[in-house]
Design a protein around this motif. Structure first.
Motif, PDB file in Angstrom:
ATOM      1  N   UNK A  95       0.848  -1.195   0.000  1.00  0.00           N
ATOM      2  CA  UNK A  95       0.000   0.000   0.000  1.00  0.00           C
ATOM      3  C   UNK A  95       0.883   1.245   0.000  1.00  0.00           C
ATOM      4  N   UNK A  96       0.469   2.242  -0.769  1.00  0.00           N
ATOM      5  CA  UNK A  96       1.091   3.556  -0.725  1.00  0.00           C
ATOM      6  C   UNK A  96      -0.007   4.568  -0.413  1.00  0.00           C
ATOM      7  N   UNK A  97       0.379   5.783  -0.053  1.00  0.00           N
ATOM      8  CA  UNK A  97      -0.631   6.745   0.374  1.00  0.00           C
ATOM      9  C   UNK A  97      -0.373   8.155  -0.124  1.00  0.00           C
ATOM     10  N   UNK A  98      -1.440   8.935  -0.164  1.00  0.00           N
ATOM     11  CA  UNK A  98      -1.370  10.378  -0.438  1.00  0.00           C
ATOM     12  C   UNK A  98      -2.178  11.074   0.643  1.00  0.00           C
ATOM     13  N   UNK A  99      -1.571  12.052   1.305  1.00  0.00           N
ATOM     14  CA  UNK A  99      -2.263  12.833   2.322  1.00  0.00           C
ATOM     15  C   UNK A  99      -2.410  14.271   1.852  1.00  0.00           C
ATOM     16  N   UNK A 100      -3.602  14.818   2.063  1.00  0.00           N
ATOM     17  CA  UNK A 100      -3.871  16.189   1.664  1.00  0.00           C
ATOM     18  C   UNK A 100      -5.262  16.298   1.080  1.00  0.00           C
ATOM     19  N   UNK A 101      -5.835  17.488   1.069  1.00  0.00           N
ATOM     20  CA  UNK A 101      -7.174  17.653   0.505  1.00  0.00           C
ATOM     21  C   UNK A 101      -7.196  17.348  -0.988  1.00  0.00           C
ATOM     22  N   UNK A 102      -8.331  16.876  -1.471  1.00  0.00           N
ATOM     23  CA  UNK A 102      -8.468  16.539  -2.884  1.00  0.00           C
ATOM     24  C   UNK A 102      -8.132  17.753  -3.747  1.00  0.00           C
ATOM     25  N   UNK A 103      -7.260  17.537  -4.723  1.00  0.00           N
ATOM     26  CA  UNK A 103      -6.823  18.613  -5.596  1.00  0.00           C
ATOM     27  C   UNK A 103      -5.429  19.108  -5.292  1.00  0.00           C
ATOM     28  N   UNK A 104      -4.890  18.703  -4.129  1.00  0.00           N
ATOM     29  CA  UNK A 104      -3.531  19.140  -3.782  1.00  0.00           C
ATOM     30  C   UNK A 104      -2.469  18.257  -4.428  1.00  0.00           C
ATOM     31  N   UNK A 105      -2.862  17.071  -4.856  1.00  0.00           N
ATOM     32  CA  UNK A 105      -1.922  16.106  -5.430  1.00  0.00           C
ATOM     33  C   UNK A 105      -1.848  16.279  -6.952  1.00  0.00           C
ATOM     34  N   UNK A 106      -0.801  15.709  -7.552  1.00  0.00           N
ATOM     35  CA  UNK A 106      -0.676  15.735  -9.015  1.00  0.00           C
ATOM     36  C   UNK A 106      -1.439  14.563  -9.614  1.00  0.00           C
ATOM     37  N   UNK A 107      -1.750  14.674 -10.900  1.00  0.00           N
ATOM     38  CA  UNK A 107      -2.439  13.585 -11.594  1.00  0.00           C
ATOM     39  C   UNK A 107      -1.559  12.343 -11.620  1.00  0.00           C
TER      40      UNK A 107
END
Length: 328
Positions: A95-107
């Protein structure tokens, strides 16, 4: 395997074995005499786990694998069968993860997250069940998350992928229902003290931490070991995780609201952190079982010893059951 409910000499394949729950699980199975096939992206980190497992008496095959690559997953299963003749238990723990509000991450980060947590899990489940059907038996243990039931608005995309993983596991359980010798188990950890949080892509503006009260990875390893000995449909560990499951059945809306507020509030530390992709694209060269999120030496030692004791107690219970069966 080595006998009814025993994992001695069982062939256990573990993905995500270089760190966290996967690494703790590899060590637990090695201590019980299993033959191990260990997979993760980093060959260097796997070499560390291989050394530790061999020191506990385990036979080990290391296969560096990116589970988003269909050919690599097929090669993993093929090499495991070539080396040991079969696969008794497949633990799907990547498993990997992304933390932050939707839209803060890259595509690109979104694609990598979904490719790993969803597409990679599907590829591994396909390979595992194909192997089990060919040999007539086997146990697939899918490591999900309580966030496949409960929301955390600070990790919406990670939670989304875990909803997908739980959905896959539930469907596979029905798919193999007519085959009593093939089982699919779903493990739903709550917060666990692993390096996952330091390695997640982070767009919160703050350093991440395991949401308290975080449990020792050894306790989840004991739960996975218990599934291998005596398969169960759904497993979690820890008082808080069990209470959350019960509360969600009784009052789902209230439980979701409370958990969302608590988990979002305590996922981050006050210290600031620059945004970055973590280890989404490049695996770290080293791994570890623990993330250092449990305060106090006594609490850390108690959690680790409890997990180890639970694993050993399961084996003693199995031996006792077998002895009683022979007496009858």
């Amino acid at each position: 395997m080595g006998g009814r409910g025993s994992v001695r000499d069982a062939v256990v394949l573990i993905t995500g074995a270089s760190s966290g729950i996967g690494r703790a699980t590899a060590l637990a199975f090695a201590a019980d005499g299993a033959r191990l096939v260990l997979a993760s992206r980093s060959g260097e980190a796997l070499a560390e786990v291989e050394r530790d497992c061999r020191a506990r008496g385990g036979q080990v095959l290391v296969v560096p694998t990116d589970i988003t690559d269909p050919a690599a997953v097929e090669r993993l299963a093929r090499l495991a069968v070539r080396r040991f003749g079969r696969i008794d238990v497949w633990v799907e723990g990547v498993a990997v993860g992304i933390a932050g509000p939707l839209g803060s991450e890259s595509v690109d980060e979104i694609r990598r997250l979904v490719d790993t947590n969803v597409f990679g899990t599907v590829l591994c489940a396909r390979a595992a069940l194909a192997t089990f059907r060919a040999q007539g038996d086997g146990i697939l243990v899918v490591v999900g998350s309580l966030l496949s039931l409960l929301p955390n608005p600070m990790v919406p995309l990670y939670s989304m992928t875990k909803f997908a993983v739980r959905g896959l596991a539930l469907n596979l359980q029905q798919a193999v229902a007519g085959h009593p010798r093939i089982r699919v188990c779903l493990v739903l950890p709550g917060p666990v003290d692993t390096p996952f949080f330091e390695r997640a892509a982070n767009h919160t503006g703050h350093q991440l931490r395991a949401i308290p009260p975080a449990y020792a990875p050894e306790r989840l390893a004991a739960a996975i070991l218990a599934c291998a000995r005596r398969p169960r449909r759904l497993v979690t560990t820890g008082v808080v995780a069990h209470l959350a499951l019960v509360a969600h059945r009784v009052a789902p809306h209230t439980t979701e609201s409370l958990v969302a507020r608590w988990s979002a509030a305590f996922l981050t530390k006050p210290a600031s952190a620059a945004p970055g992709p973590g280890s989404l694209f490049d695996p770290p060269p080293t791994g570890a079982v623990h993330g250092g999120h449990r305060r106090g030496r006594l609490r850390r030692r108690l959690g680790e010893r409890l997990g180890i004791a639970q694993a050993r107690r399961g084996e003693r219970a199995r031996v006792a059951r077998d002895g009683n069966s022979r007496i009858r």
